[in-house]
Each structure stands twice: as structure tokens, then as C-alpha cells.
Scaffold this motif. Structure first.
Motif, PDB file in Angstrom:
ATOM      1  N   TYR A   1       0.826  -1.205   0.000  1.00 44.42           N
ATOM      2  CA  TYR A   1       0.000   0.000   0.000  1.00 44.42           C
ATOM      3  C   TYR A   1       0.864   1.261   0.000  1.00 44.42           C
ATOM      4  O   TYR A   1       0.649   2.188  -0.777  1.00 44.42           O
ATOM      5  N   TRP A   2       1.893   1.263   0.874  1.00 46.42           N
ATOM      6  CA  TRP A   2       2.671   2.497   1.026  1.00 46.42           C
ATOM      7  C   TRP A   2       3.720   2.662  -0.047  1.00 46.42           C
ATOM      8  O   TRP A   2       4.057   3.793  -0.426  1.00 46.42           O
TER       9      TRP A   2
ATOM     10  N   THR B   1       1.649   4.073  -2.712  1.00 43.74           N
ATOM     11  CA  THR B   1       1.268   5.453  -2.388  1.00 43.74           C
ATOM     12  C   THR B   1       2.385   6.409  -2.783  1.00 43.74           C
ATOM     13  O   THR B   1       2.148   7.432  -3.446  1.00 43.74           O
TER      14      THR B   1
ATOM     15  N   GLN C   1      -7.907   8.614  -3.034  1.00 38.89           N
ATOM     16  CA  GLN C   1      -6.766   7.910  -2.454  1.00 38.89           C
ATOM     17  C   GLN C   1      -6.791   6.456  -2.919  1.00 38.89           C
ATOM     18  O   GLN C   1      -7.771   5.997  -3.515  1.00 38.89           O
TER      19      GLN C   1
ATOM     20  N   PRO D   1      -4.783   2.534   5.586  1.00 40.67           N
ATOM     21  CA  PRO D   1      -4.579   3.862   4.983  1.00 40.67           C
ATOM     22  C   PRO D   1      -4.280   4.959   6.002  1.00 40.67           C
ATOM     23  O   PRO D   1      -3.873   6.051   5.603  1.00 40.67           O
ATOM     24  N   ASN D   2      -4.499   4.704   7.293  1.00 43.58           N
ATOM     25  CA  ASN D   2      -4.244   5.744   8.294  1.00 43.58           C
ATOM     26  C   ASN D   2      -2.877   5.643   8.942  1.00 43.58           C
ATOM     27  O   ASN D   2      -2.495   6.523   9.704  1.00 43.58           O
ATOM     28  N   LEU D   3      -2.170   4.562   8.684  1.00 44.91           N
ATOM     29  CA  LEU D   3      -0.915   4.348   9.401  1.00 44.91           C
ATOM     30  C   LEU D   3       0.219   4.036   8.429  1.00 44.91           C
ATOM     31  O   LEU D   3       0.258   2.971   7.814  1.00 44.91           O
ATOM     32  N   THR D   4       1.119   5.001   8.289  1.00 41.15           N
ATOM     33  CA  THR D   4       2.270   4.769   7.434  1.00 41.15           C
ATOM     34  C   THR D   4       3.352   4.074   8.248  1.00 41.15           C
ATOM     35  O   THR D   4       3.752   4.574   9.297  1.00 41.15           O
TER      36      THR D   4
ATOM     37  N   GLU E   1       7.057   2.716   9.389  1.00 33.33           N
ATOM     38  CA  GLU E   1       8.380   3.331   9.370  1.00 33.33           C
ATOM     39  C   GLU E   1       9.444   2.268   9.142  1.00 33.33           C
ATOM     40  O   GLU E   1       9.499   1.308   9.904  1.00 33.33           O
TER      41      GLU E   1
ATOM     42  N   ARG F   1     -10.108  11.923   7.474  1.00 36.05           N
ATOM     43  CA  ARG F   1      -8.653  11.666   7.407  1.00 36.05           C
ATOM     44  C   ARG F   1      -7.879  12.970   7.567  1.00 36.05           C
ATOM     45  O   ARG F   1      -7.067  13.363   6.714  1.00 36.05           O
TER      46      ARG F   1
ATOM     47  N   GLN G   1      -4.235  14.815   6.550  1.00 38.78           N
ATOM     48  CA  GLN G   1      -3.280  13.832   7.086  1.00 38.78           C
ATOM     49  C   GLN G   1      -2.211  13.477   6.048  1.00 38.78           C
ATOM     50  O   GLN G   1      -1.174  12.907   6.382  1.00 38.78           O
TER      51      GLN G   1
ATOM     52  N   ARG H   1       0.928   9.233   5.293  1.00 37.08           N
ATOM     53  CA  ARG H   1       0.093   9.791   6.366  1.00 37.08           C
ATOM     54  C   ARG H   1       0.996  10.322   7.465  1.00 37.08           C
ATOM     55  O   ARG H   1       1.874   9.605   7.958  1.00 37.08           O
TER      56      ARG H   1
ATOM     57  N   PRO I   1       6.841   9.858   8.404  1.00 36.25           N
ATOM     58  CA  PRO I   1       7.747   8.713   8.519  1.00 36.25           C
ATOM     59  C   PRO I   1       8.441   8.330   7.212  1.00 36.25           C
ATOM     60  O   PRO I   1       9.406   7.585   7.238  1.00 36.25           O
TER      61      PRO I   1
END
Lengths: 468, 164
Positions: A191-192, A195, A220, A369-372, A374, B64, B79, B87, B100
Motif C-alpha cells: 500500500y505504502w 502510495t 486515495q 490507509p491511516n498508518l504509514t 516506518e 482523514r 493527514q 500519512r 515517517p
């Protein structure tokens, strides 16, 4: 009696009429003598030059190869078989991809579950996915290495300019394949990575917004994106790649397969004899098509003197897109080259199988989708770009640099007018290319191995954040 | 030299081909363009402005976005990082937004402090309707340019990004 037998044997080996065949022994031989078999395979496997040539001409698969190739082509270090390995990897991806399609649903609610099911609930499911993943990574690597080798060999120069362009197109399609496939597991990694990749497109001047909208199909990444990427991955890109590959391989033959290029180019004065059944036809066509004088001065002189000349001697050198080699330095593609290719194909399959058994394809948590996570890293072949992006404006690092490099590479043969192919005459071109290559490799290594959370510098011996 | 039949036919084929290509492009665009109704759009009621105390950032999942209170000034911050769409979480210990992906850092008002982001965090307009805070997510205001900060950029404590 002995002479009679020899003559009879020769007749049988060269003849193509079923009547002259020896009496068929065994079911298999009898089958090969039936009309049905002969309707599929026009020419029998006759171990004569004519027989092998006819086999090659009348078999669509064997006809991918020229009937005869220069002996030096058989050496591994001639091309390292990189183009062929890339093709084999593509077919491995097609086969494993079709298997995966039986178990995969392109839906944000089902995709991740399907991946888990593939890991634990389906026999050899994990292995097939691993092989697919490793083949995809290797294909990107091999296509890039193929490009590098062709550049250093100077093999992009006239008459192969357009095939080089097609090759760059194939590289772009390969990257597209890998990128669209990256999203399909629908986990945090995919996903990221996607993105970051799709947001790059946003920086394209004027059309960036439209292109991004078309690519992700919404505000998105979500269901429309997954569906679009799936369609691109399993339908659009394979068709595109098959088309490009077809033209690429065809041009390899038509532009002169394995031409030994002299210091002044392939068609230097004093070039060797031209042979090959297709050469004559190609050369004749080419003569018809050109407006330039078709007869070189030396040949014209020979004709005026009443000397005998070969057919190809009256063809304009520049328009000859034929194989150029010594007459006695060729071997039959079948079996000499094809057997080597079979060995390379088996080696490639063994390699990806070994990788698939040893290293599992990653599957992180389900996409959130709310948490990228690290660090959020792009696929390894784009991570050099991501590294560049952390230092420069996205318009420069994300668009101008990669597009500039790709376009420069694509049109390189058209502005590199230096006819020489040896490195000693191409110091500037080789230096520039090697510098760009080293920069790309260094950026990729830094991004892949030396970057941790917050894109901070973390040496791999402290903690590895490598994502494959 | 008048117009020949061959010229008319050739030109006709070119115009016809061009029109077909245009139609194909238009049809493809209509088929593939995203539908505006998808995703989080429109107005979202956030309750009383007093719920958002100074120095805090509250995440609103429906839109969001973050509602941040910088010295009594409320902001609805997207966000999504303006750099490459990651995000951006709020770090309680530093009192800053820390991306991040590539390490961009923004203060509590969403203004750019450091990192590769080309501007501050994008915002959505906030209004008060019947004593209730309302954010309009259908409208986006681009974040402030570099060097136009109005709020402090100092960190109040250790950063969260880079801790793994």
C-alpha cells in the motif's frame, strides 16, 4: 552393395517424400509417418543441412531463430544470454501468474485474505507466489543488465537504433509490471510503496493530476486502484510486453543478428561475405525501398569489367540488414544455439525455484490507509529515486531526473553519431553512462540498505530495513 | 495543380483516423475517470471548538484529517503529506507532525520546518455553525510556503520519527 546402401541412405536423408522413408518401426515411428502428423510437422527431423533448414523454416517456434548463426554467438560471454533469460523469466511469470489468478480476488476486502490463504491453505501456493515474486525482481535486474551490456557493446548503433528504443519500452513495461503487481497483496508494504509511487506522478507538469486520477481512480488508493492495477497487471501490460517483445526479437534478426562490428561500423569497407537465406530477400527488398544509388563504386567497377559478383554485392551497404559473417564460421541454430538456450532456461528455472524455496515473499499486516509504517520504502528498483527525493524537490528528483534519463537513453542512438563500437573510441559516452550507472547503484544501495525510520541513516549491520 | 481525388481520399482517411482516435480517447476518459462521489468529501461536524485544547492535535478518521490547536488557533490539517502522500502522525513528545516516509517535519499549525516537503500541510476550511465546528473536506487549501511561518517551530521534546 555398400555404395548402393550409402546412396539409398543419402536419398532417404535428403528426400522428403514419405515413400522413400524406411519402414517405420515401433508405434512412435509409425505415428510420425501418418498424414495427421505430417499435417502438423511438415518436415521430418532429417540430419542434413537442408533438412535442418526446412525444419527451421516450417516451425513457428524454431523460426524465431535464424537457421544458422555465427559460431561466436554460442559463447556465453557474447551476450551472457541476458535477453533470453529475461524472456524465460517473463514466461515463468506468466505461468505462475495464471496459477495465482485462480486464487486471487482483486478486492480490498478479499485480497489480503487470499494471500493468507495462499500461504497456509493451498498446496504449493506459497511456493508459486515466492517464485512469482523472485522472478519479477530478477526480471527487472536482468533487463537492466541487458541494457547495460548492450550499451557497453555499442550494439544500439546503426542499424539497431529502433530496436534499442523498443528495448527501453520493454524496460518501462517491465517496471510497470512490477509496480502494478506490488499493490496486489494489499498489505502495508504494498500500500505504502504504491502510495509513494503514485504520488510521484502528481508532480508531472500540467497532466500530473489527470494521470494520477486515472491511475488510482479516486481521492486515495482504494478499491478502484486495486482493480485498475489488477487489470493493468494481468491484461494490458502482458499484451503490451508481448507486442514489444515480438518486435524486439524480430528486429534482432532483421537488424543483423550478432554482427561483428568493426571500428567503422558493421558495414565497413572490406566487410566479410554475406550469407544466409533471408539475407538475399531482405537485401533485395531494401534495395527496392531506397532512393540512394544501390551499387557501390567498387561493385560498379567490377560489373563494368565484366567480373562476377555475388547478388548482395550490388546492394547498397547501408540498406543491407543482413547477417554478415564468414561463410565457414556459422553453425545451425538447431541444435547448437537452441540446446544452449534450453540449458540456460533450465538454469533460470532452477534459480528462481531455489530462491522461492529459500526466501518467502513478504506479507505484512493488512493495508491501513491511516498508518504509514516506518520506514515506508518504494520497491527496490525505485528506492534510488526515493533517496533522491529526500534530497531534492520532487519535480526535479521525481520527474525531471528519471524522465530525462529514460528519454535520453531512448533516443541515445539518434544523437550518438559516433560509428565506433569499441570502448577506446567511445570514452565520453562510456564515462557518462558509467557515472550515471554508479550514481543509480549508490542511491539504490543507500535507500535500500542504509535508511531506517524517518528516513534516517541506519547502517545495515545495526538493523536491516531492506524490503523486497 | 488542382485538388486530386487521391488527395481528398488521403486527407479524408487522416481526418477520419484522427476523429476515431479522439473518440477513443474521450470514451476511455469517461470510462476511467474517477467518480467524484467516492472517498471522504463534504462537511463534517466536529462538535464544540472547546473540545480542542491548545497544544493538542485530534485525528478525525471520517475526513482523514487532524484538528490542531496552535495557541488558540484551530486548523484542519490534511493527514496526507504534501510531499508524496504518506500519512503524517502527530508526535506528542515533540508537539510536531513528523512524516515517517522522508522525514518532513511540520509544527502544530502544519507549517513546514524541515524535510523534502515542498510546502506546509494542506488544510480544509473550518467554520463555526451553531456553536459547532464544521470542516469542509471538499475544499483544500494548499499549505503555507517555506519561510512564511507564523507559529513557533521549536520542538517541545524528543522526536518520535526514527525510533522504529
Amino acid at each position: 552393395m555398400i555404395d548402393q546402401e550409402a546412396a539409398s541412405g543419402e536419398q532417404i536423408r535428403d528426400g522428403l517424400e514419405p515413400d522413400v522413408y524406411p519402414v517405420a518401426e515401433g508405434r512412435w515411428q509409425r505415428l510420425k509417418h501418418t498424414d495427421a502428423w505430417r499435417s502438423m510437422f511438415r518436415h521430418p527431423q532429417l540430419d542434413t543441412p537442408r533438412g535442418r533448414a526446412l525444419q527451421g523454416f516450417s516451425n513457428v517456434f524454431l523460426h524465431v531463430y535464424p537457421v544458422k548463426v555465427p559460431r561466436r554467438v554460442l559463447r556465453l560471454r557474447y551476450s551472457w544470454r541476458l535477453g533470453f533469460i529475461a524472456t524465460v523469466l517473463f514466461w515463468i511469470l506468466v505461468v505462475t501468474g495464471v496459477y495465482l489468478m485462480f486464487f486471487y480476488t482483486p478486492s480490498v476486502t478479499a485480497a489480503y485474505g487470499d494471500m493468507q490463504q495462499l500461504r497456509t491453505g493451498i498446496g504449493f501456493g506459497q511456493l508459486i507466489r515466492n517464485v512469482h515474486r523472485w522472478s519479477a525482481h530478477l526480471m527487472v535486474l536482468v533487463v537492466v543488465l541487458h541494457l547495460v551490456r548492450v550499451f557497453f557493446a555499442g550494439a544500439y548503433k546503426k542499424p539497431r537504433e529502433f530496436n534499442w528504443v523498443i528495448g527501453i519500452g520493454l524496460l518501462a513495461v517491465t517496471l510497470g509490471f512490477s509496480f502494478t503487481g506490488y499493490l496486489l497483496p494489499w498489505d502495508q508494504l504494498s500500500y505504502w510503496a504504491v502510495t509513494v509511487g503514485t504520488n510521484l506522478v502528481n508532480y508531472v507538469p500540467i497532466f500530473g493530476g489527470i494521470l494520477t486520477d486515472l491511475l488510482i481512480g479516486g481521492p486515495q488508493i482504494g478499491q478502484p486502484t486495486l482493480q485498475r492495477f489488477y487489470a493493468l497487471h494481468v491484461a494490458v501490460l502482458p499484451l503490451l510486453l508481448a507486442l514489444f517483445l515480438m518486435v524486439h526479437i524480430w528486429r534482432v534478426r532483421k537488424d543483423g543478428f550478432a554482427v561483428r562490428r568493426g571500428a567503422a561500423g558493421a558495414f565497413a569497407e572490406g566487410a566479410n561475405e554475406l550469407v544466409g537465406s533471408e539475407s538475399a530477400a531482405d537485401a533485395t527488398d531494401a534495395t527496392d525501398a531506397t532512393d540512394e544509388p544501390a551499387i557501390p563504386a567498387a561493385t560498379a567497377l567490377a560489373l563494368a569489367n565484366g567480373d562476377r559478383v555475388r547478388l548482395l554485392g550490388v546492394v547498397d551497404r547501408e540498406s543491407v540488414t543482413a547477417e554478415e559473417r564468414l561463410t565457414d564460421d556459422t553453425v545451425f541454430a538447431w541444435p547448437h544455439l537452441i540446446v544452449r538456450h534450453v540449458v540456460v532456461a533450465l538454469g533460470t528455472i532452477a534459480t528462481v525455484l531455489a530462491l522461492g524455496v529459500a526466501f518467502a515473499a513478504p506479507l505484512r499486516d493488512i493495508a491501513n490507509p491511516n498508518l504509514t509504517p516506518e520506514p515506508a520504502k518504494a520497491p527496490w528498483y525505485f528506492v534510488g529515486l526515493q533517496e533522491l527525493l529526500s534530497h531534492f524537490d520532487p519535480l526535479i528528483a521525481g520527474i525531471f531526473v528519471p524522465a530525462g534519463v529514460l528519454l535520453t537513453l531512448a533516443f541515445l542512438p539518434y544523437f550518438d553519431k559516433n560509428p565506433h563500437t569499441e570502448s577506446k573510441y567511445r570514452k565520453v559516452a562510456i564515462s557518462v553512462f558509467a557515472t550515471i550507472l554508479v550514481i543509480a547503484v549508490v542511491l539504490t544501495v543507500i535507500g535500500a540498505l542504509f535508511r531506517g525510520p524517518g528516513w534516517k541513516f541506519v547502517p545495515p549491520w545495526q538493523h536491516s530495513y531492506l524490503e523486497m | 495543380m488542382g485538388i486530386t481525388r487521391r488527395y481528398v481520399l488521403r486527407t479524408g482517411w487522416k481526418i477520419g483516423g484522427g476523429m476515431l482516435a479522439l473518440l477513443a480517447g474521450w470514451t476511455s476518459w469517461e470510462l476511467l475517470r474517477p467518480l467524484t462521489a467516492s472517498g471522504a468529501t463534504g462537511k463534517i461536524k466536529l462538535g464544540s471548538p472547546a473540545n480542542f485544547t491548545a497544544g493538542t492535535a485530534t485525528f478525525v478518521n471520517q475526513g482523514r484529517l487532524w484538528v490542531a490547536n496552535a495557541d488558540g488557533h484551530l486548523f484542519a490539517l490534511s493527514q496526507k503529506c504534501p510531499h508524496l502522500g504518506c500519512r503524517v502522525p502527530f508526535c506528542e513528545s515533540s508537539g510536531q507532525f513528523e512524516c515517517p516516509c522522508h522525514g518532513s517535519v511540520f509544527n502544530i499549525a502544519g507549517e513546514w520546518i524541515t524535510g523534502p516537503s515542498p510546502r506546509g500541510m494542506d488544510q480544509h476550511p473550518l467554520t463555526v455553525e451553531n456553536d459547532e465546528l464544521v470542516v469542509d473536506t471538499s475544499k483544500k487549501i494548499n499549505g503555507a510556503d517555506h519561510g512564511s511561518n507564523k507559529f513557533p517551530t521549536d520542538s517541545k521534546g524528543p522526536a518520535c520519527a526514527g525510533k522504529g
